[in-house]
Scaffold this motif. Structure first.
Motif, short mmCIF file in Angstrom:
data_model
loop_
_atom_site.label_atom_id
_atom_site.label_comp_id
_atom_site.label_asym_id
_atom_site.label_seq_id
_atom_site.Cartn_x
_atom_site.Cartn_y
_atom_site.Cartn_z
N ALA A 1 24.10 25.76 -0.44
CA ALA A 1 23.71 27.15 -0.21
C ALA A 1 23.96 28.02 -1.44
N ARG A 2 24.40 27.40 -2.52
CA ARG A 2 24.64 28.07 -3.80
C ARG A 2 25.69 29.17 -3.70
N LEU A 3 26.68 28.96 -2.83
CA LEU A 3 27.82 29.87 -2.73
C LEU A 3 28.93 29.42 -3.66
N ALA A 4 28.80 28.20 -4.20
CA ALA A 4 29.72 27.65 -5.21
C ALA A 4 28.88 26.95 -6.26
N LYS A 5 29.28 27.10 -7.53
CA LYS A 5 28.48 26.52 -8.61
C LYS A 5 28.57 25.01 -8.67
N THR A 6 29.74 24.47 -8.32
CA THR A 6 29.92 23.02 -8.36
C THR A 6 30.51 22.55 -7.04
N ARG A 7 30.41 21.25 -6.81
CA ARG A 7 30.96 20.69 -5.59
C ARG A 7 32.48 20.82 -5.59
#
Length: 105
Positions: free
Chosen positions: A19-25
């Motif tokens: 959901a692109r709420l964080a740049k990386t896993r």
């Protein structure tokens, strides 16, 4: 098809990343394991917590508390426009300060 089939779920960290709420896993995992994210009012401390459509999550992100309702589970990490369709932002309830009044003194 059986009516008792389980609802589809997705890991919380994968949802945040797709959901692109964080740049990386790994950033998504840090959000989950920080103990500051709530899912349907429950405090979450693990990245593998299952997310379902209709759940409400609240967590601080970049100095702002984000409250979101999950609308769909992603199948990939698509473009930002596609990612925004996965959730609906909700407004946090604001309480007025005690000394605030509507009339001027």
């Amino acid at each position: 098809m059986a009516s008792g089939s389980p609802e589809p779920t997705l890991r919380l960290d994968i949802f945040l990343w797709h959901a692109r709420l964080a740049k990386t896993r790994s950033a998504a995992q840090a959000i989950c394991e920080g103990g500051r994210l709530r899912l349907d009012g429950r405090r979450i401390e693990r990245a593998h917590c299952p997310v379902r459509v209709g759940m409400v999550m609240a967590f601080p992100l970049n100095g702002v508390v984000r409250i979101l309702r999950v609308e769909a589970l992603p199948t990939r990490r698509g473009p930002p426009a596609e990612a925004r369709t996965l959730y609906t932002p909700l407004e946090p309830t604001r309480s007025s300060p005690v000394d605030e009044s509507d009339s001027a003194a």
